[in-house]
Every structure is written in C-alpha cells, then in structure tokens.
Design a protein around this motif. Structure first.
Motif, PDB file in Angstrom:
ATOM      1  N   UNK A  85     -12.201  -7.355   7.900  1.00  0.00           N
ATOM      2  CA  UNK A  85     -13.186  -6.734   8.797  1.00  0.00           C
ATOM      3  C   UNK A  85     -14.591  -7.177   8.416  1.00  0.00           C
ATOM      4  N   UNK A  86     -14.888  -7.113   7.121  1.00  0.00           N
ATOM      5  CA  UNK A  86     -16.227  -7.483   6.667  1.00  0.00           C
ATOM      6  C   UNK A  86     -16.513  -8.950   6.961  1.00  0.00           C
ATOM      7  N   UNK A  87     -15.522  -9.805   6.674  1.00  0.00           N
ATOM      8  CA  UNK A  87     -15.715 -11.235   6.929  1.00  0.00           C
ATOM      9  C   UNK A  87     -16.015 -11.468   8.411  1.00  0.00           C
ATOM     10  N   UNK A 109     -22.639  11.047  16.266  1.00  0.00           N
ATOM     11  CA  UNK A 109     -23.949  11.018  15.619  1.00  0.00           C
ATOM     12  C   UNK A 109     -24.148   9.680  14.910  1.00  0.00           C
ATOM     13  N   UNK A 110     -23.112   9.251  14.215  1.00  0.00           N
ATOM     14  CA  UNK A 110     -23.221   7.990  13.493  1.00  0.00           C
ATOM     15  C   UNK A 110     -23.370   6.830  14.469  1.00  0.00           C
ATOM     16  N   UNK A 149     -25.954  -1.884  10.528  1.00  0.00           N
ATOM     17  CA  UNK A 149     -24.917  -1.515  11.476  1.00  0.00           C
ATOM     18  C   UNK A 149     -23.520  -1.736  10.917  1.00  0.00           C
ATOM     19  N   UNK A 150     -23.380  -2.762  10.088  1.00  0.00           N
ATOM     20  CA  UNK A 150     -22.085  -2.971   9.437  1.00  0.00           C
ATOM     21  C   UNK A 150     -21.805  -1.791   8.505  1.00  0.00           C
ATOM     22  N   UNK A 151     -22.832  -1.368   7.777  1.00  0.00           N
ATOM     23  CA  UNK A 151     -22.680  -0.203   6.897  1.00  0.00           C
ATOM     24  C   UNK A 151     -22.245   1.021   7.712  1.00  0.00           C
ATOM     25  N   UNK A 152     -22.895   1.191   8.864  1.00  0.00           N
ATOM     26  CA  UNK A 152     -22.560   2.327   9.732  1.00  0.00           C
ATOM     27  C   UNK A 152     -21.092   2.267  10.169  1.00  0.00           C
ATOM     28  N   UNK A 153     -20.631   1.062  10.517  1.00  0.00           N
ATOM     29  CA  UNK A 153     -19.237   0.922  10.947  1.00  0.00           C
ATOM     30  C   UNK A 153     -18.259   1.272   9.843  1.00  0.00           C
ATOM     31  N   UNK A 154     -18.604   0.867   8.622  1.00  0.00           N
ATOM     32  CA  UNK A 154     -17.733   1.184   7.492  1.00  0.00           C
ATOM     33  C   UNK A 154     -17.679   2.709   7.301  1.00  0.00           C
ATOM     34  N   UNK A 160     -14.866   8.244   8.136  1.00  0.00           N
ATOM     35  CA  UNK A 160     -14.814   9.577   8.728  1.00  0.00           C
ATOM     36  C   UNK A 160     -13.644   9.712   9.691  1.00  0.00           C
ATOM     37  N   UNK A 161     -13.382   8.668  10.446  1.00  0.00           N
ATOM     38  CA  UNK A 161     -12.327   8.753  11.441  1.00  0.00           C
ATOM     39  C   UNK A 161     -11.169   7.823  11.104  1.00  0.00           C
ATOM     40  N   UNK A 162     -10.033   8.390  10.690  1.00  0.00           N
ATOM     41  CA  UNK A 162      -8.906   7.535  10.299  1.00  0.00           C
ATOM     42  C   UNK A 162      -8.327   6.741  11.464  1.00  0.00           C
ATOM     43  N   UNK A 163      -8.678   7.132  12.707  1.00  0.00           N
ATOM     44  CA  UNK A 163      -8.157   6.377  13.841  1.00  0.00           C
ATOM     45  C   UNK A 163      -8.826   5.018  13.969  1.00  0.00           C
ATOM     46  N   UNK A 164      -9.979   4.874  13.359  1.00  0.00           N
ATOM     47  CA  UNK A 164     -10.673   3.586  13.391  1.00  0.00           C
ATOM     48  C   UNK A 164     -10.147   2.754  12.243  1.00  0.00           C
ATOM     49  N   UNK A 165      -9.563   1.647  12.586  1.00  0.00           N
ATOM     50  CA  UNK A 165      -9.010   0.789  11.544  1.00  0.00           C
ATOM     51  C   UNK A 165      -9.899  -0.421  11.375  1.00  0.00           C
ATOM     52  N   UNK A 166     -10.246  -0.723  10.131  1.00  0.00           N
ATOM     53  CA  UNK A 166     -11.097  -1.887   9.895  1.00  0.00           C
ATOM     54  C   UNK A 166     -10.234  -3.096   9.586  1.00  0.00           C
ATOM     55  N   UNK A 167      -9.386  -3.474  10.516  1.00  0.00           N
ATOM     56  CA  UNK A 167      -8.568  -4.643  10.213  1.00  0.00           C
ATOM     57  C   UNK A 167      -8.584  -5.616  11.367  1.00  0.00           C
TER      58      UNK A 167
END
Ligand SMILES: Nc1ncnc2c1ncn2[C@@H]1O[C@H](COP(=O)(O)OP(=O)(O)O)[C@@H](O)[C@H]1O
Ligand code: SF4
Ligand SMILES: [Mg+2]
Lengths: 354, 326
Positions: free
Chosen positions: B4-6, B251-252, B309-314, B319-326
């Motif tokens: 995700x980060x890459x 909010x985020x 914004x990347x920090x915000x996404x992380x 906070x929300x387990x439904x959001x997957x960073x993959x």
C-alpha cells in the motif's frame, strides 16, 4: 422436521403466572410532526419455553413493543404506559442499571440486519465476549473461550479462527449465526428475535430458524419471534399475535389462527401468503390499502378503511368504537363480526376460490 | 501495508511531477517575462539574451523542465552559480540563493504551524463535539454549537492582531509570536507559537466541533449501537467505546481534504504574525516572478500535503478494519 410443542397447552394462560406478561402497553413518541401512537393498549403473555410469533405489516408496532420490553427507547421522547412483567419483575419504569443487568443476560435480542447490527469495528469474538465479561465477570481469556464455544454451538465452522474475524468477513447467514451466539452467550431466559431472517436469502432463512428451534429445545429458551411472514410463524411458533396499528388484532395458537383465522386483517395476511393456502394457483392478494397513519389514527376500528365488512356489522360501530380483543384468553380477535358471520365469510371465501 | 505504501508513494510522485509540470507551464504562459524584470527599465536586447541564457531560459521548455527535474535527483551545474548538488531546485532569480536551502530554512516554521494547529483543531474540535453530543440539547450542547458558528465566521487576519493585543500587549500572558526552532528549545518554541496555533485553528475547530457532534449523534442512532445497548452496555461505554470510531471516519476523511486549506491558512497566519515560513517565500516568489522559488515552494508544499494524506489513510485503516491497505 421437529414438531414444535414445549408447553402442554400453549396459548391458554391457565397454569401458573406466565413468564412474560404485557398488560395494556402503550408507547407514544413525541416527534416534530406530533405524537406517534406506536403501541396502544396491547396485552399478551408468553409461557416459559414457548415461542410467540408476532406478525403484522411493517409499522404495526412489533419492534417498538419489543424494544420497550428492554427499555431501549429514548426516554426523552417516549412515553410508556402499562405493565411489562418478566416473572415477578416489573420492567416499565425500571431503573437504568436494572435494565442494563437484564439486557443481554436474562433477555437478549437479535435484529433484522446482522450486518448493520454488529459493530464493524470490533471482532466477532470481542463482541460476543464482552457481553459475557459484562454480565458474568469473566476474564478476557474466559470470554474468548466462551465466544469460541458459542460460535461452535451456532454452527460456525473453524470457530477458533473465525473468532478473530470482523463482521464484514462473514457471510450474511454466518453473521446472523454470530448474532445469535452473542444473544445466547449468557444463556438468556427470553430471546427476542426481530425479523431475524428478513435480510437473508430463503435457504439461509430456514437454517437460521432451525437453529433457533434446536437451541430452544436444548436450553428451554422462551422466544418471541417477530416477523411479517406468516409462513415463518407456521413453522416455528406455538402461539401467534397478529398486530395491526399498534394493537392486537388476533391471538391464539398457531393452529387456531392459521386454520380458523377470525379477523379480517388476518384473512388478508393469509391470502397474501402463497405457502399456506390450499390451492397453489391461488393468486396472491395483498391486503388492499395502506397501513393507517399512527399520528392520526382512524376512529373506531383502525382497520376499517381497509375492511370489506363494516356494513355486515351494522350500525356504525366499526367507525366509532374501538373493538377490544375478546375473549380474554385463548383464541381471540378484535372485530365486531359475530362468530357465525366469520365462519360464513371464511367458508364463502374458500368456495369462491375453489 | 508495505505494498500500500509503495503504491501510494509512487502515486504521490506522479502527482508531484504533474503539479510541477503544470506550474512550469502556467508560469511560462504568464505575460510577464522574468528576464525582462531582471533587465531593468532600460534593457538592451543583448543584455536580455545574456540574462535569458544565464537563467537557462533560451532552451526549449521541455529541456528546461528536464534540467529542473533531473536536478532534484542528480544535481546541476549553473554557468552563473556553479555546482548545485542534489537535491537541487535551482537558484532564486530574485535573491540568487539556492531554492532548496531557502525552503529547508523556512519549512520548519510552516510545518510547526500546520502540525500544531492540527493538534489543536482535532483535539479541541473532537472533544467539544463529543461533549455537545453527550449533552445533546442541554446548555453545554447549545454553547458548543453556537460558539462554533461564531468561530467559523472569524478571519485570521482579523482575530490575530486582536489576540496579540489582548493576550500579549494588555495581559502580558504570552510572548509575541515568533519562531524559535524546536531543536533549540522546545518550551520556547511552544510558548511562542501558541497564539498562532490557536488563531489558525479557530476557523477550523468550529467546523470539527459541529461535525463531531453530528457524526456522534448519527452513530448513536446506528443499529450496532442499539445492539450494544441491547447487550447491556452502559450509556457511557456505548458512547466512548462504540460510537466514536464510526464518528471519526468521516472526520479523518474531511481532515485529509482540509490539510491543503490548512496550509493556506498557515500562509495567512505567517503573514499576520510576520513569521518567516514557506508562505512568505511563496508570496515573494509570486511578486518577483521567481520561477525556481515558486516551483520549489509549490512542489514542497504539495509533497507535504500528499505525505500527510498518506498518513491520514494509514490512520483510517487503523480505525476501520473494513479498509484494507493491500
Ligand atoms: N423512535 C421513534 N420515534 C418516532 N416514531 C417511531 C419511533 N420508532 C418507531 N416509530 C414509529 O412507530 C411505528 C411502529 O414501528 P415499528 O414497531 O418499528 O414497526 P414494525 O412492526 O415494522 O416493527 C412506525 O410508524 C414507526 O415509524
Ligand atoms: S371491527 Fe369492523 S372494520 Fe374492524 S375488522 Fe371487524 S368488521 Fe372490519
Ligand atoms: Mg420492525
């Protein structure tokens, strides 16, 4: 299929005190548009270990009634009158901490949509376990083990892995199973299931209902099953309460109500049911008209604007006087038609359709 | 997470290149010619050509852009200024100083302002919003809701001097706003930036109070909150353990969007309190038609926003387990 009969004589409240007794319950909400009379003078009993099916169109006050049992309405906007007795405990006006101790412990509830009813932010295991911790003072470890045990009990495969999953990782049926596991984790005496299968597809519906029946047989849980589907009631319940506009229209055992329905609204519900009518080709006839506004209820019998028979009753009783359910016990209905008239209409109905 | 980060970082680089390209292009589309500006009132064509050559402006546009871009990674040689090691953003047309070091000098000021104000906005906004929702309809709620409306309608350049007059000149509670590097003395850094932080956050905090309040109320009406109550959870634990998470998600998200506006607000705040940050550089670069400085400031500012914004996404995924960073 298992036969459903746990009490010797369901429906007739002779024996000792009923397990749950609702007396003359009224629930009113003050809203911006006015006062909503969601429940109005409703009485019913549930015997220990039996299943009461509550049936009625959407908006007839089924959910409001049962949320009132748990005291879940916002007291700032809700006025509740009447009595709700759970054995010897009066629940109307009970204090917050009394109700908190009751909820999830002696009385548990499952809801229609398991996806929105489970927290998306916590694992299934945690959501089940925290009820157990709250009411039984269990440790984290004990709660987790108990959660796994409950998941196994409701038929979730690989419970030891699934316990750490989030609701969105479960299928709809599995979610409702997890919801049931959560409701049953403290071995409640009364389980209120508010349209537990409405959001599920048909095969899963049957599985969930079977699961509830099995669990009831094992643990003797008393169940209130809310549904708008008389078919569900036919297969699952001992007794039926038909609700219309926040009131009881008809009550009795499943056999009584389904084979000798005696309220025009029940007739309407039955003729809109494909599975229960004798002839397969019979067209589905939904009850004509729409449910009345609860802000501005019709005078007299709330069903009169949709009813075909007020002229049979004669005078203008249907339009002016609210019928009460009678007789007091057993199979009863809230309609002014005489027994003979009802019988004639019923048989006439079947002749017409034959 | 890593992938995700890459992906996000690669995406960010593409965005930054696009932004720099557009800035580059827009700058040349402007009628003003920086070389002419340097040349002065009486400008001979030969001088103009020479200046153009020295500024590298006699080459085709894409060649110039390429020089600029490769300079960031490999450094550049300038006929006029000599070697400019990587990361090289060129030399200012106006002050002749290396753009990169000018930005590095001032960046901490703007960053301190933005981050400090973010902390004030989020902590204060969320706290008051939560309190308002907790006491909905009660006096506390009404106070929070009405002050938030007033706050949102205030302006930095109006409130700033007023606060300085009251807090610094009249009451003498705090020193006049200025910038002392954090690394030098954290406490002095903090005390001197307190007023700018508060002033910059006033307009935003109000918004976050309102959003938090309404989001909390919305969450409290959700089915899963009802389930929590039906399980016997107390009102307080329902509020603080269940509902807040759902409320934080929008909010985020909004905060991620607001970051750019916040940076803009930081620039106004710098002007108001004469703090020497990126904003001052940017304003001067525009006034002077200083292309390298303008490009540098734009790209660094954009990079900061994209990074945050990347920090915000992380954070979001936490906070929300439904959001997957993959
Ligand atoms: N909190 C509330 N405030 C105002 N009206 C409500 C509230 N909850 C339910 N009602 C109204 O009460 C009526 C009965 O609702 P409900 O019991 O949910 O029906 P159902 O039989 O479909 O479960 C509906 O008209 C509904 O709009
Ligand atoms: S009381 Fe009258 S209006 Fe009501 S159901 Fe009976 S016949 Fe119809
Ligand atoms: Mg309902």
């Amino acid at each position: 299929m298992t036969t459903v009969s746990w009490s010797s004589e369901p429906g007739t409240s002779r024996g000792p005190e009923p397990f749950l007794s609702v007396r003359d319950l009224s629930v009113r909400f003050s809203t911006e548009d006015g006062v909503v009379h969601a429940v109005d003078g409703l009485s019913f009993d549930v015997e220990k270990g039996t299943t009461l099916g509550i049936v009625g169109e959407s908006g007839s006050g089924k959910s409001v009634t049962n949320l009132t049992i748990l005291g879940l309405h916002d007291p700032a906007h809700t006025e509740v009158d009447g009595e709700i007795w759970l054995e010897d405990q009066e629940l109307v006006g009970a204090g917050a901490s009394t109700l908190e101790k009751l909820r999830g412990n002696r009385v548990a509830m499952i809801f229609q949509d398991p996806l929105t009813s489970l927290s998306p932010f916590h694992t299934i295991g945690r959501q089940i376990g925290e009820v157990y911790r709250k009411h039984k003072g269990a440790s984290k470890k004990e709660a987790r083990d108990r959660a796994i045990e409950m998941l196994e009990r409701v038929g979730i495969p690989q419970p030891a892995t699934r316990v750490d999953h989030y609701p969105h990782e479960f299928s709809g049926g599995m979610r409702q199973r997890a919801m049931i596991a959560m409701a049953l984790v403290c071995d409640p005496d009364l389980l209120i299931a508010d349209e537990p299968t409405t959001a599920l597809d048909v095969t899963v519906q049957a599985q969930i209902l079977d699961l509830l029946k099995d669990l009831q047989q094992q643990f003797g849980t008393t169940i209130i099953l809310i549904t708008h589907d008389l078919g569900v009631v036919a297969n699952t319940a001992d007794n039926v309460l038909v609700m219309y506009a926040g009131r009881a229209a008809e009550r009795g055992t499943v056999r009584e109500v389904l084979s000798k329905p005696s309220h025009p609204y029940t007739w309407g519900l039955l003729s809109s049911m494909p599975r229960l009518t004798s002839s397969v080709d019979m067209p589905l006839v939904p009850v004509r008209g729409t449910p009345p506004s609860l802000l501005n209820r019709p005078a007299g019998c709330a069903f009169h604007p949709r009813c075909d028979f007020p002229q049979l009753v004669g005078s203008d009783l249907c339009f002016t006087q609210r019928p009460d359910i009678s007789p007091e016990n057993g199979h009863g209905d809230a309609c002014y038609l005489t027994l003979q008239q009802k019988r004639d209409i019923r048989t006439g109905d079947t002749k017409e359709q034959a | 997470m890593t992938s995700f980060l890459v992906r996000r970082i690669l995406g960010a680089i593409v965005i930054l290149i696009l932004i720099s390209l557009i800035t580059f292009y827009l700058f040349y589309a402007l009628p003003r010619d920086p070389a002419r500006a340097f040349c002065g009132k009486i400008c001979r064509p030969e001088t103009l050509t020479l200046i153009r050559h020295n500024l590298g402006m006699d080459e085709p546009l894409f060649v110039q852009y390429w020089h600029w871009l490769s300079g960031i990674f490999m450094g550049r040689e300038f006929t006029q200024f000599g070697a400019c090691p990587a990361p090289c953003l060129g030399y200012s047309f106006a002050t002749q100083e290396p753009v990169f070091s000018a930005i590095v000098d001032r960046f901490p000021v703007t960053l301190s302002l933005t981050l400090g104000a973010s902390v004030v906005i989020l902590s204060f906004g969320i706290l008051t919003g939560m309190l308002a929702a907790w006491k909905v309809g009660q006096p506390l709620d009404k106070i929070a809701s009405s002050t938030s409306v007033i706050g949102a309608s205030l302006q930095i350049y109006f409130v700033g001097p007023l606060v300085v007059f009251a807090v610094v000149d009249t009451l003498g509670l705090l020193p006049r706003p200025s910038y002392v590097p954090f690394t030098e003395d954290p406490l002095t850094w903090f005390v001197h930036l307190l007023i700018p932080w508060v002033v910059l956050s006033i307009i935003f905090t109000a918004n976050y109070t309102r959003m938090t309040r309404s989001q909390m109320l919305e969450q409290l009406a959700e089915d899963y909150v009802r389930t929590a109550r039906a399980k016997g959870m107390s009102g307080r634990s329902v509020f603080f353990r269940f509902a807040w998470r759902g409320a934080m998600i929008p909010i985020i998200t909004i905060f991620g969007v607001d970051l750019a506006t916040l940076l803009g607000g930081a620039i106004i705040t710098e002007q108001t309190f004469t703090l020497h940050g990126i904003g001052e550089l940017a304003v001067r670069a525009v006034q002077n038609t200083d292309l390298p400085m303008l490009l540098g400031v734009t790209v660094v500012g954009a990079a900061a926003i994209v990074f945050l914004n990347i920090v915000v996404d992380v954070l979001y995924a936490f906070i929300d387990p439904r959001v997957r960073l993959s």
